[in-house]
Design a protein around this motif. Structure first.
Motif, PDB file in Angstrom:
ATOM      1  N   GLU A  47      39.489  80.216  49.454  1.00 12.62           N
ATOM      2  CA  GLU A  47      40.309  79.239  50.008  1.00 12.62           C
ATOM      3  C   GLU A  47      41.808  79.553  49.449  1.00 12.62           C
ATOM      4  O   GLU A  47      42.611  79.225  50.249  1.00 12.62           O
ATOM      5  CB  GLU A  47      40.006  77.729  49.428  1.00 12.62           C
ATOM      6  N   ILE A  48      41.878  79.494  48.154  1.00 14.15           N
ATOM      7  CA  ILE A  48      43.235  79.652  47.474  1.00 14.15           C
ATOM      8  C   ILE A  48      43.887  81.034  48.343  1.00 14.15           C
ATOM      9  O   ILE A  48      45.183  80.948  48.576  1.00 14.15           O
ATOM     10  CB  ILE A  48      43.502  79.775  46.046  1.00 14.15           C
ATOM     11  N   ILE A  49      43.224  82.263  48.295  1.00 18.32           N
ATOM     12  CA  ILE A  49      43.815  83.442  49.002  1.00 18.32           C
ATOM     13  C   ILE A  49      44.063  83.260  50.455  1.00 18.32           C
ATOM     14  O   ILE A  49      45.151  83.541  50.683  1.00 18.32           O
ATOM     15  CB  ILE A  49      42.833  84.573  48.525  1.00 18.32           C
ATOM     16  N   ASN A  50      43.144  82.641  51.152  1.00 16.31           N
ATOM     17  CA  ASN A  50      43.476  82.347  52.583  1.00 16.31           C
ATOM     18  C   ASN A  50      44.585  81.400  52.819  1.00 16.31           C
ATOM     19  O   ASN A  50      45.321  81.524  53.936  1.00 16.31           O
ATOM     20  CB  ASN A  50      42.204  81.989  53.153  1.00 16.31           C
ATOM     21  N   ASN A  51      44.992  80.486  52.006  1.00 14.84           N
ATOM     22  CA  ASN A  51      46.175  79.614  52.310  1.00 14.84           C
ATOM     23  C   ASN A  51      47.520  80.387  51.793  1.00 14.84           C
ATOM     24  O   ASN A  51      48.474  79.692  52.067  1.00 14.84           O
ATOM     25  CB  ASN A  51      46.040  78.323  51.252  1.00 14.84           C
ATOM     26  N   GLU A  52      47.312  81.423  51.323  1.00 13.66           N
ATOM     27  CA  GLU A  52      48.738  82.122  50.920  1.00 13.66           C
ATOM     28  C   GLU A  52      49.280  82.763  52.358  1.00 13.66           C
ATOM     29  O   GLU A  52      48.484  83.128  53.113  1.00 13.66           O
ATOM     30  CB  GLU A  52      48.259  83.309  50.009  1.00 13.66           C
ATOM     31  N   LYS A  53      50.697  82.759  52.250  1.00 10.69           N
ATOM     32  CA  LYS A  53      51.376  83.088  53.323  1.00 10.69           C
ATOM     33  C   LYS A  53      51.289  84.815  53.450  1.00 10.69           C
ATOM     34  O   LYS A  53      51.160  85.158  54.781  1.00 10.69           O
ATOM     35  CB  LYS A  53      53.017  82.804  53.352  1.00 10.69           C
TER      36      LYS A  53
END
Length: 98
Positions: A47-53
């Motif tokens: 979830e954190i990685i997928n929220n990265e631009k």
């Protein structure tokens, strides 16, 4: 004299704990988003990685991520039992903010 040894022990213990702790987390470019191997699940990390631009997936659990320190890092995440157990990162690029 005893208090001097206790004080030295206290400072030494903080120094050693901070050295080991620096390998236990990776702060992504969002600044407040932290990937930490202190019990995070695979889905929390994703979830954190997928929220990265800006991120590039090299392979399963292997990414190129922007860090909050201003550069690109090659990051390998190791999971066991659905929990993150190890983060291995190596800087591959640096941004100039001049």
């Amino acid at each position: 004299m005893q208090s001097k040894f206790i004080w030295i022990f206290f400072i030494a213990s903080i120094s050693f704990s901070s050295l080991s702790y620096t390998k236990d987390f990776f702060r992504v470019s969002g600044g407040d988003l932290l990937i930490s191997n202190t019990g995070m699940t695979h889905s929390e990390v994703m979830e954190i990685i997928n929220n990265e631009k800006s991120f590039k997936q090299v392979s399963y659990s292997h990414y190129i991520l922007e860090a909050s320190v201003g550069g690109e890092f090659d990051v390998r995440l190791r999971f066991a039992g659905g929990k993150l157990i190890k983060i291995v990162s190596k800087q591959v690029g640096r941004k100039n903010y001049r």
